[in-house]
Write an enzyme that holds these catalytic residues in place. Structure first.
Site, PDB file in Angstrom:
ATOM      1  N   MET A  99      -3.574  -6.606   8.860  1.00 24.67           N
ATOM      2  CA  MET A  99      -3.417  -5.169   9.087  1.00 24.67           C
ATOM      3  C   MET A  99      -1.948  -4.788   9.316  1.00 24.67           C
ATOM      4  O   MET A  99      -1.458  -3.789   8.786  1.00 24.67           O
ATOM      5  CB  MET A  99      -4.263  -4.732  10.288  1.00 24.67           C
ATOM      6  CG  MET A  99      -4.330  -3.229  10.444  1.00 24.67           C
ATOM      7  SD  MET A  99      -5.279  -2.719  11.888  1.00 24.67           S
ATOM      8  CE  MET A  99      -6.929  -3.142  11.429  1.00 24.67           C
TER       9      MET A  99
ATOM     10  N   LYS B  31       2.911  16.467  -5.541  1.00 28.54           N
ATOM     11  CA  LYS B  31       1.614  16.354  -4.866  1.00 28.54           C
ATOM     12  C   LYS B  31       1.541  15.023  -4.121  1.00 28.54           C
ATOM     13  O   LYS B  31       2.362  14.130  -4.352  1.00 28.54           O
ATOM     14  CB  LYS B  31       0.483  16.481  -5.882  1.00 28.54           C
ATOM     15  CG  LYS B  31       0.450  15.409  -6.932  1.00 28.54           C
ATOM     16  CD  LYS B  31      -0.607  15.723  -7.977  1.00 28.54           C
ATOM     17  CE  LYS B  31      -0.574  14.727  -9.098  1.00 28.54           C
ATOM     18  NZ  LYS B  31      -1.825  14.141  -9.446  1.00 28.54           N
TER      19      LYS B  31
ATOM     20  N   TYR C 126      -5.736 -15.342   7.729  1.00 22.69           N
ATOM     21  CA  TYR C 126      -7.196 -15.172   7.703  1.00 22.69           C
ATOM     22  C   TYR C 126      -7.810 -15.901   6.514  1.00 22.69           C
ATOM     23  O   TYR C 126      -7.330 -15.760   5.389  1.00 22.69           O
ATOM     24  CB  TYR C 126      -7.555 -13.691   7.595  1.00 22.69           C
ATOM     25  CG  TYR C 126      -7.323 -12.892   8.858  1.00 22.69           C
ATOM     26  CD1 TYR C 126      -8.001 -13.198  10.038  1.00 22.69           C
ATOM     27  CD2 TYR C 126      -6.439 -11.826   8.852  1.00 22.69           C
ATOM     28  CE1 TYR C 126      -7.800 -12.456  11.188  1.00 22.69           C
ATOM     29  CE2 TYR C 126      -6.231 -11.066   9.997  1.00 22.69           C
ATOM     30  CZ  TYR C 126      -6.912 -11.398  11.162  1.00 22.69           C
ATOM     31  OH  TYR C 126      -6.715 -10.656  12.290  1.00 22.69           O
TER      32      TYR C 126
HETATM   33  C1  PLP Z   1      -2.179  17.760 -14.175  1.00 28.42           C
HETATM   34  C2  PLP Z   1      -1.065  16.816 -13.926  1.00 28.42           C
HETATM   35  N1  PLP Z   1       0.132  17.047 -14.475  1.00 28.42           N
HETATM   36  C3  PLP Z   1       1.180  16.211 -14.280  1.00 28.42           C
HETATM   37  C4  PLP Z   1       1.050  15.080 -13.510  1.00 28.42           C
HETATM   38  C5  PLP Z   1       2.231  14.129 -13.351  1.00 28.42           C
HETATM   39  O1  PLP Z   1       1.949  12.950 -14.048  1.00 28.42           O
HETATM   40  P1  PLP Z   1       2.925  11.691 -14.002  1.00 28.42           P
HETATM   41  O2  PLP Z   1       3.002  11.263 -12.599  1.00 28.42           O
HETATM   42  O3  PLP Z   1       2.202  10.685 -14.841  1.00 28.42           O
HETATM   43  O4  PLP Z   1       4.233  12.139 -14.564  1.00 28.42           O
HETATM   44  C6  PLP Z   1      -0.178  14.782 -12.928  1.00 28.42           C
HETATM   45  C7  PLP Z   1      -0.340  13.558 -12.130  1.00 28.42           C
HETATM   46  O5  PLP Z   1      -1.345  12.969 -11.950  1.00 28.42           O
HETATM   47  C8  PLP Z   1      -1.266  15.677 -13.129  1.00 28.42           C
HETATM   48  O6  PLP Z   1      -2.467  15.436 -12.584  1.00 28.42           O
END
Ligand code: PLP
Length: 358
Positions: free
Chosen positions: A301, A35, A253
């Site tokens: 930036m 993800k 800055y």
């Molecule tokens: C539902 C779920 N499972 C697994 C993971 C993977 O977790 P990690 O990156 O801590 O291994 C995540 C990550 O946020 C998650 O939200």
């Protein structure tokens, strides 16, 4: 000379880390969590690299799954947040995705789909994280009431709140509550993320969902495990200007750093618009010519300034590592008051991801 700011993605490190994490849980299946553009590493690249070792992938939302399908990734994809709208059930079916169902509304949307066009589902239980999932007391009833929606792919899942904290007993509490509440169903289970897989052997079940560890991020507060996870991303830039600054002169800055002695300051082509955290204070380490140097002055930036007074022969064009093989991303995260997950995912689209296979 074009800007030399790049995130080098190390294919061998991704494979090494995934295999290491899978090997400590030989009784489990392991899936890579890709993800948020594979935690900033590039989801398509990462899925292509891992597709022969990870037989499933996990993403947060259906759009992320469809992007992988468009790139030719064929493994089933678990969508961890499930459907946000009814139409996503159909989309999941069309794209061979498994929807995680965390509330009854989602099950009703699925029930409304034609029987032969329903995607596989997982059921999510809230065992103490209090973010998503059915209650411990309702899950058995839900699974029985919606039995017709379950399939041989159905897994009951939960997620841990403190798995990276090897001092906390909350993970064990969550595990026990969860296993107790779903025992009667006799379905396969998925509990562990990568910290749990490493720190809490009892949580390794049918499927482990491996995220940050695959990318070489920190999985334990105390690093007591003896896994050698490798950084999968090296964030690099180069020196675009050098100047001598007299004692008493401020840099950047707000003049938050003032030279206490004559200093050689290098300006480096990376800033907060690239995802280098603006919160990094004076002293945050970087690497130049094999030596650590310190960030001085505020992150702008597009640029940062570093003190290279102590580095012989430093010159324009020299490579600067912000994090990667020599400067641990976790160390930079601590300086910035955040976690490596955030640093990885915030590297912006302006930074090209260059995959290195050796
Ligand atoms: C539902 C779920 N499972 C697994 C993971 C993977 O977790 P990690 O990156 O801590 O291994 C995540 C990550 O946020 C998650 O939200």
């Amino acid at each position: 000379m074009s800007r030399q700011t790049q995130a080098i993605i190390h294919a061998d490190a991704l494979l090494h880390n995934f295999k290491q994490l899978a090997a400590i849980a030989p009784q489990s299946h392991s899936m890579a969590v890709v993800k948020a553009d594979a935690y900033g590493h590039g989801a398509v690249n990462v899925a292509r690299i891992l597709q022969h070792v990870s037989t499933r992938f996990a993403v947060a939302i259906i759009e992320e799954a469809i992007a992988l399908r468009d790139a030719g990734i064929t493994a089933p994809i678990v969508v961890l947040e499930g459907a946000h709208q009814a139409k996503e059930c159909q989309m999941a079916y069309q794209h061979n995705c498994i929807l995680v169902m965390h509330c009854e509304q989602q099950l009703l949307w699925l029930q409304a789909c034609a029987e032969d066009k329903r995607p596989h589902i997982w059921l999510k239980v809230d065992s103490g994280m209090h973010r998503l999932g059915f209650g411990l007391n309702e899950i058995t009833d839900i699974a029985l009431r919606y039995k017709s929606l379950l399939s041989d792919e159905t897994v009951i899942a939960t997620h841990f709140a403190c798995a990276d904290d090897d001092d906390s007993n909350f993970t064990e509490q969550q595990r026990q509550r969860f296993e107790h509440s779903v025992a009667a169903l006799g379905l396969p289970l998925s509990l562990a993320n990568s910290p749990a897989t490493v720190n809490w052997p009892n949580t390794r079940a049918h499927w482990n969902r491996l995220g940050v560890g695959v990318y070489g991020g920190s999985v334990s507060t105390h690093s007591t495990h003896n896994l050698a996870l490798l950084p999968a991303m090296s964030l690099r830039s180069s020196i675009l200007a050098l100047r001598e600054v007299a004692a008493g002169e401020g840099v950047g800055y707000g003049q938050t750093w003032v030279a206490t002695k004559p200093s050689l300051i290098a300006t480096v082509g990376i800033g907060y618009a690239d995802g280098y955290p603006r919160h990094c204070p004076n002293g945050t380490p970087v690497l130049v010519r094999g030596q650590r140097a310190s960030l001085v002055g505020r992150v702008s930036m597009d640029m940062i300034t570093i003190d290279v007074t102590h580095i012989p022969q430093v010159k324009m064009g020299d490579t600067v590592e912000l994090w990667g093989e020599h400067i641990a991303i976790g160390e930079v995260a601590q300086w910035a008051g955040t976690i490596d997950y955030e640093l990885m995912t915030r590297v912006s689209q302006r930074v090209p991801r260059i995959v290195k296979y050796v």
